[in-house]
Design a protein around this motif. Sequence first.
Motif, PDB file in Angstrom:
ATOM      1  N   GLY A  17       0.846  -1.195   0.000  1.00 47.94           N
ATOM      2  CA  GLY A  17       0.000   0.000   0.000  1.00 47.94           C
ATOM      3  C   GLY A  17       0.875   1.237   0.000  1.00 47.94           C
ATOM      4  N   ALA A  18       0.437   2.285   0.673  1.00 49.19           N
ATOM      5  CA  ALA A  18       1.187   3.541   0.720  1.00 49.19           C
ATOM      6  C   ALA A  18       2.465   3.357   1.539  1.00 49.19           C
ATOM      7  N   VAL A  19       3.585   3.789   0.967  1.00 42.61           N
ATOM      8  CA  VAL A  19       4.886   3.615   1.610  1.00 42.61           C
ATOM      9  C   VAL A  19       5.690   4.899   1.473  1.00 42.61           C
ATOM     10  N   GLU A  20       6.393   5.259   2.532  1.00 45.48           N
ATOM     11  CA  GLU A  20       7.268   6.433   2.530  1.00 45.48           C
ATOM     12  C   GLU A  20       8.554   6.116   1.761  1.00 45.48           C
ATOM     13  N   THR A  21       9.106   7.123   1.102  1.00 41.55           N
ATOM     14  CA  THR A  21      10.304   6.900   0.291  1.00 41.55           C
ATOM     15  C   THR A  21      11.470   6.347   1.114  1.00 41.55           C
TER      16      THR A  21
END
Length: 72
Positions: A17-21
């Motif tokens: 899903g959404a992941v930080e760089t």
Amino acid sequence: MTNCSSRVLLGILDERGAVETTALASAVDAHPMTVATKCHELQAAGHVRQVSGGVYSITDTGEKHLATLSEH
């Protein structure tokens, strides 16, 4: 540095899903700026969207593109 390819990054985003760089950078053993640059390229192509700050998620277009990359 290991693999910071579109296929690898899209695969991680597809799984998580959404992941930080910074988390993506850790996952592929790459510098965060390298990953951020690649995410910007993927965003310009419509494969990912920036959720907030340095957090990205895969788009429907990105999922379709990933499927074509996985076939090779």
